[in-house]
Design a protein around this motif. Sequence first.
Motif, mmCIF file in Angstrom:
data_model
loop_
_atom_site.group_PDB
_atom_site.id
_atom_site.type_symbol
_atom_site.label_atom_id
_atom_site.label_comp_id
_atom_site.label_asym_id
_atom_site.label_seq_id
_atom_site.Cartn_x
_atom_site.Cartn_y
_atom_site.Cartn_z
ATOM 1 N N PRO A 162 -13.810 -6.879 -6.260
ATOM 2 C CA PRO A 162 -12.616 -6.867 -7.117
ATOM 3 C C PRO A 162 -11.567 -5.846 -6.710
ATOM 4 C CG PRO A 162 -14.597 -7.058 -8.442
ATOM 5 C CD PRO A 162 -15.063 -6.810 -7.028
ATOM 6 N N ALA A 163 -11.989 -4.680 -6.221
ATOM 7 C CA ALA A 163 -11.029 -3.627 -5.864
ATOM 8 C C ALA A 163 -10.118 -4.038 -4.714
ATOM 9 C CB ALA A 163 -11.783 -2.345 -5.503
ATOM 10 N N ALA A 164 -10.612 -4.915 -3.839
ATOM 11 C CA ALA A 164 -9.829 -5.315 -2.672
ATOM 12 C C ALA A 164 -9.209 -6.689 -2.823
ATOM 13 C CB ALA A 164 -10.717 -5.289 -1.429
ATOM 14 N N ARG A 165 -9.687 -7.467 -3.792
ATOM 15 C CA ARG A 165 -9.298 -8.877 -3.877
ATOM 16 C C ARG A 165 -7.796 -9.051 -4.054
ATOM 17 N NH1 ARG A 165 -12.769 -11.370 -8.204
ATOM 18 N NH2 ARG A 165 -14.362 -10.711 -6.711
ATOM 19 N N GLU A 166 -7.196 -8.334 -4.996
ATOM 20 C CA GLU A 166 -5.767 -8.505 -5.268
ATOM 21 C C GLU A 166 -4.916 -8.030 -4.095
ATOM 22 O OE1 GLU A 166 -2.397 -7.157 -8.569
ATOM 23 O OE2 GLU A 166 -4.520 -6.718 -8.913
ATOM 24 N N LEU A 167 -5.287 -6.890 -3.514
ATOM 25 C CA LEU A 167 -4.524 -6.350 -2.385
ATOM 26 C C LEU A 167 -4.529 -7.317 -1.212
ATOM 27 C CD1 LEU A 167 -3.017 -4.087 -0.909
ATOM 28 C CD2 LEU A 167 -5.234 -3.070 -0.360
ATOM 29 N N ILE A 168 -5.689 -7.830 -0.846
ATOM 30 C CA ILE A 168 -5.788 -8.731 0.305
ATOM 31 C C ILE A 168 -5.102 -10.059 0.009
ATOM 32 C CG2 ILE A 168 -7.420 -10.041 1.717
ATOM 33 C CD1 ILE A 168 -9.319 -7.676 1.547
ATOM 34 N N ILE A 219 0.826 -1.211 0.000
ATOM 35 C CA ILE A 219 0.000 0.000 0.000
ATOM 36 C C ILE A 219 0.861 1.262 0.000
ATOM 37 C CG2 ILE A 219 -2.028 -1.057 1.063
ATOM 38 C CD1 ILE A 219 -1.104 -0.051 3.752
ATOM 39 N N GLY A 220 2.078 1.142 -0.534
ATOM 40 C CA GLY A 220 2.946 2.312 -0.630
ATOM 41 C C GLY A 220 4.005 2.326 0.450
ATOM 42 N N THR A 221 5.009 3.182 0.266
ATOM 43 C CA THR A 221 6.122 3.258 1.206
ATOM 44 C C THR A 221 5.859 4.218 2.360
ATOM 45 O OG1 THR A 221 7.145 4.960 -0.184
ATOM 46 C CG2 THR A 221 7.800 2.676 -0.569
ATOM 47 N N ARG A 224 4.101 5.872 5.577
ATOM 48 C CA ARG A 224 3.366 5.314 6.698
ATOM 49 C C ARG A 224 1.914 5.779 6.652
ATOM 50 N NH1 ARG A 224 4.651 3.112 11.750
ATOM 51 N NH2 ARG A 224 2.677 2.524 12.726
ATOM 52 N N ARG A 225 0.979 4.824 6.720
ATOM 53 C CA ARG A 225 -0.448 5.129 6.719
ATOM 54 C C ARG A 225 -0.985 5.097 8.138
ATOM 55 N NH1 ARG A 225 -2.731 4.629 1.596
ATOM 56 N NH2 ARG A 225 -1.070 4.675 0.028
ATOM 57 N N ARG A 226 -2.043 5.848 8.380
ATOM 58 C CA ARG A 226 -2.669 5.857 9.689
ATOM 59 C C ARG A 226 -3.506 4.596 9.897
ATOM 60 N NH1 ARG A 226 -1.790 10.407 12.309
ATOM 61 N NH2 ARG A 226 -1.287 12.310 11.163
ATOM 62 N N ILE A 227 -3.787 4.300 11.167
ATOM 63 C CA ILE A 227 -4.552 3.101 11.508
ATOM 64 C C ILE A 227 -5.890 3.096 10.784
ATOM 65 C CG2 ILE A 227 -5.742 1.904 13.389
ATOM 66 C CD1 ILE A 227 -3.514 2.840 15.252
ATOM 67 N N ALA A 228 -6.553 4.239 10.728
ATOM 68 C CA ALA A 228 -7.863 4.312 10.074
ATOM 69 C C ALA A 228 -7.757 3.959 8.595
ATOM 70 C CB ALA A 228 -8.460 5.702 10.248
ATOM 71 N N THR A 229 -6.661 4.361 7.953
ATOM 72 C CA THR A 229 -6.473 4.059 6.540
ATOM 73 C C THR A 229 -6.226 2.569 6.330
ATOM 74 O OG1 THR A 229 -5.532 6.256 6.165
ATOM 75 C CG2 THR A 229 -5.112 4.583 4.492
ATOM 76 N N VAL A 230 -5.391 1.984 7.184
ATOM 77 C CA VAL A 230 -5.125 0.540 7.088
ATOM 78 C C VAL A 230 -6.401 -0.248 7.328
ATOM 79 C CG1 VAL A 230 -3.832 -1.386 8.085
ATOM 80 C CG2 VAL A 230 -2.725 0.838 7.779
ATOM 81 N N ARG A 231 -7.182 0.206 8.289
ATOM 82 C CA ARG A 231 -8.453 -0.470 8.568
ATOM 83 C C ARG A 231 -9.372 -0.414 7.346
ATOM 84 N NH1 ARG A 231 -10.111 2.558 12.522
ATOM 85 N NH2 ARG A 231 -9.109 1.338 14.168
ATOM 86 N N ARG A 232 -9.410 0.734 6.697
ATOM 87 C CA ARG A 232 -10.293 0.886 5.534
ATOM 88 C C ARG A 232 -9.813 0.053 4.343
ATOM 89 N NH1 ARG A 232 -9.583 4.186 1.379
ATOM 90 N NH2 ARG A 232 -8.035 5.445 2.507
ATOM 91 N N LEU A 233 -8.482 -0.013 4.143
ATOM 92 C CA LEU A 233 -7.952 -0.713 2.976
ATOM 93 C C LEU A 233 -7.922 -2.228 3.137
ATOM 94 C CD1 LEU A 233 -4.928 1.590 2.039
ATOM 95 C CD2 LEU A 233 -7.119 1.401 0.842
ATOM 96 N N LEU A 234 -7.645 -2.708 4.368
ATOM 97 C CA LEU A 234 -7.366 -4.130 4.533
ATOM 98 C C LEU A 234 -8.278 -4.869 5.512
ATOM 99 C CD1 LEU A 234 -3.473 -3.945 4.646
ATOM 100 C CD2 LEU A 234 -4.846 -5.020 2.870
ATOM 101 N N ILE A 235 -8.874 -4.170 6.445
ATOM 102 C CA ILE A 235 -9.596 -4.868 7.517
ATOM 103 C C ILE A 235 -11.102 -4.744 7.359
ATOM 104 C CG2 ILE A 235 -9.904 -5.018 10.011
ATOM 105 C CD1 ILE A 235 -7.029 -3.929 10.271
ATOM 106 N N ALA A 236 -11.589 -3.536 7.271
ATOM 107 C CA ALA A 236 -13.039 -3.335 7.187
ATOM 108 C C ALA A 236 -13.492 -3.400 5.737
ATOM 109 C CB ALA A 236 -13.427 -2.008 7.831
ATOM 110 N N ARG A 237 -13.298 -4.554 5.111
ATOM 111 C CA ARG A 237 -13.671 -4.742 3.721
ATOM 112 C C ARG A 237 -14.863 -5.694 3.618
ATOM 113 N NH1 ARG A 237 -10.267 -1.924 0.250
ATOM 114 N NH2 ARG A 237 -12.092 -2.262 -1.048
ATOM 115 N N ALA A 238 -15.822 -5.318 2.800
ATOM 116 C CA ALA A 238 -17.009 -6.155 2.616
ATOM 117 C C ALA A 238 -16.661 -7.401 1.814
ATOM 118 C CB ALA A 238 -18.102 -5.359 1.899
#
Length: 314
Positions: A293-299, A259-261, A263-277
């Motif tokens: 599809p938008a989250a499948r490859e990242l996760i 997700i880039g070099t 440092r992301r905030r906890i809320a951003t990490v939660r949105r990108l990787l944890i709180a995903r439908a």
Amino acid sequence: MFSTHKEQVIRSYKGEIAGRVHAAHWAQAGVVLAADLLDGRSDGRTHAPDQIDRAVEAVRAAGATGRILFQGDSGYYAGRVAERIVAGGGLFRLGVPRGKALWRAVGAVHEDDWIDAVDYPGAQVALLNYAPADWPDGTRVVARRVLYDAEQLSANPRSRRSRTVGKDQLALVLDGIEDTAYAYSFFATNEDLDLDEEIAQAEWEFRRRTKVEELFRDTAHGAGLSHLPSGSHAVNSMWMWGALLAYNLSAWLQMLAPIGTARRRIATVRRLLIARAARLVTTARRHRLRFAPAARELIATTLARIRAAVVLDA
């Protein structure tokens, strides 16, 4: 019966009930190594030596080698803190409170000895001919000065900038006698700083230590550390460690997630990787989570890296 009393907390100048977290943060790894929950009356310097030992133990357990550099603001300015760092073979950079001896030392610096600071237009740094008494041998003090116009300085005693100007110089500016004044900051170190480039580099790195403040902002807004829920100090300490653990988990996850070099905030990490439908689907008697599809490859990439890391560690 409900009580508003909480153990080992006090009211701030704003009237808020608050505790104070003292933490040792590993800058390169971006994680917390040791922490204590104290009240505003407690002196961080009293607890710092023990926290230094715990931080060193944690760093060594993680496989880090070489000399460890400790950086801290003037709240940790004490000879015993520096001595504990040196006893462990470490280096230190600790903020120095402004006092008469420092103002005299600054006044003795020749104009030609001031050099330009790194990434700070208009700022200059210099090595002072001064060392605090009863500190480890080899301790030296580095000063930074920044020139401000009169309209940039305030007579308010709570003004952070005005407190960095010498009282006599500030009085001349506030009385309209002078148009400008220098604001100063200082830190003590046991590093060998002989070249101008070394002095400027050390000051730049010490200035960047304030990035650790992002830790507290992130845990406050992203992990609930802005609120201590109990009247029990033990419960509040566990709450603190829960928030700091969330911060560390976020840091570790970002080491593996593409997700880039930055440092992301906890809320951003939660949105990108944890709180995903996702939908739970069953195929061939096997249950699977199917993400959008938008989250499948990242996760998928992140999970693969986690599994690989677990195998390597085993």
